[in-house]
Design a protein around this motif. Structure first.
Motif, short mmCIF file in Angstrom:
data_model
loop_
_atom_site.label_atom_id
_atom_site.label_comp_id
_atom_site.label_asym_id
_atom_site.label_seq_id
_atom_site.Cartn_x
_atom_site.Cartn_y
_atom_site.Cartn_z
N LYS A 137 0.83 -1.21 0.00
CA LYS A 137 0.00 0.00 0.00
C LYS A 137 0.86 1.26 0.00
N TYR A 138 2.03 1.19 0.64
CA TYR A 138 2.97 2.31 0.63
C TYR A 138 3.40 2.58 -0.81
N GLY A 139 3.81 1.53 -1.51
CA GLY A 139 4.24 1.68 -2.90
C GLY A 139 3.12 2.18 -3.80
N ASN A 140 1.91 1.67 -3.58
CA ASN A 140 0.77 2.11 -4.38
C ASN A 140 0.49 3.60 -4.19
N LEU A 141 0.51 4.05 -2.94
CA LEU A 141 0.26 5.46 -2.66
C LEU A 141 1.38 6.33 -3.20
N GLU A 175 3.19 10.24 -7.32
CA GLU A 175 4.12 10.57 -8.42
C GLU A 175 3.38 10.76 -9.74
N GLU A 176 2.39 9.92 -9.98
CA GLU A 176 1.68 9.98 -11.25
C GLU A 176 0.68 11.12 -11.34
N PHE A 177 -0.08 11.33 -10.29
CA PHE A 177 -1.16 12.31 -10.34
C PHE A 177 -0.84 13.61 -9.60
N VAL A 178 0.31 13.67 -8.99
CA VAL A 178 0.75 14.83 -8.20
C VAL A 178 -0.13 14.94 -6.96
N TYR A 179 0.42 15.54 -5.95
CA TYR A 179 -0.29 15.67 -4.69
C TYR A 179 -1.20 16.89 -4.76
N VAL A 180 -2.50 16.68 -4.69
CA VAL A 180 -3.43 17.80 -4.84
C VAL A 180 -4.33 18.01 -3.63
N GLU A 181 -4.43 17.04 -2.75
CA GLU A 181 -5.33 17.15 -1.60
C GLU A 181 -4.53 17.64 -0.39
N ASP A 235 -3.01 21.82 17.12
CA ASP A 235 -1.78 21.79 16.31
C ASP A 235 -1.43 20.38 15.83
N ASN A 236 -2.44 19.57 15.60
CA ASN A 236 -2.24 18.21 15.10
C ASN A 236 -2.79 18.05 13.70
N MET A 237 -2.12 17.22 12.94
CA MET A 237 -2.63 16.81 11.64
C MET A 237 -3.76 15.82 11.92
N VAL A 238 -4.89 16.00 11.27
CA VAL A 238 -6.01 15.09 11.48
C VAL A 238 -6.40 14.34 10.22
N GLY A 239 -5.75 14.62 9.12
CA GLY A 239 -6.00 13.92 7.88
C GLY A 239 -4.82 14.05 6.95
N GLY A 240 -4.37 12.94 6.40
CA GLY A 240 -3.25 12.97 5.46
C GLY A 240 -1.96 12.38 6.03
N HIS A 241 -2.07 11.63 7.12
CA HIS A 241 -0.88 11.07 7.77
C HIS A 241 -0.03 10.22 6.82
N GLN A 242 -0.68 9.37 6.05
CA GLN A 242 0.08 8.47 5.19
C GLN A 242 0.71 9.22 4.01
N ARG A 243 -0.03 10.14 3.43
CA ARG A 243 0.53 10.95 2.33
C ARG A 243 1.70 11.78 2.84
N TYR A 244 1.54 12.37 4.00
CA TYR A 244 2.60 13.18 4.61
C TYR A 244 3.85 12.34 4.84
N LYS A 245 3.68 11.14 5.39
CA LYS A 245 4.82 10.28 5.67
C LYS A 245 5.58 9.94 4.40
N MET A 281 5.62 11.64 1.52
CA MET A 281 6.26 12.82 0.95
C MET A 281 7.50 13.23 1.74
N VAL A 282 7.47 13.11 3.06
CA VAL A 282 8.63 13.46 3.89
C VAL A 282 9.73 12.40 3.73
N HIS A 283 9.34 11.13 3.74
CA HIS A 283 10.31 10.04 3.67
C HIS A 283 11.01 9.99 2.31
N GLU A 284 10.31 10.36 1.27
CA GLU A 284 10.84 10.23 -0.09
C GLU A 284 11.52 11.49 -0.61
#
Length: 68
Positions: free
Chosen positions: A28-32, A37-43, A52-62, A64-67
């Motif tokens: 699922k990490y690879g799929n996301l 990469e293909e559709f660009v991050y738009v959300e 001061d907490n992120m409440v949506g987008g944890h996996q996308r954030y991880k 983008m930061v990791h890569e």
């Protein structure tokens, strides 16, 4: 919706996030990653000003930061 740019060091993942913590070994990490990469991050990441907490987008954030 109020969209603003927040420095990456100010973003805190919510401890109560129920999602599985994706790791690069998971398919699922690879799929996301490929989707971003293909559709660009738009959300945008959803942020709670009161906590001061992120409440949506944890996996996308991880990914983008990791890569960076």
């Amino acid at each position: 919706m109020n969209i603003r740019i927040v420095p990456i060091n100010q973003i805190n993942a919510a401890a109560y996030n129920p999602r599985v913590d994706l790791q690069p070994i998971y398919s699922k990490y690879g799929n996301l990653k490929r989707s971003i990469e293909e559709f660009v991050y738009v959300e945008p990441i959803v942020w709670n000003n009161c906590t001061d907490n992120m409440v949506g987008g944890h996996q996308r954030y991880k990914i983008m930061v990791h890569e960076q």
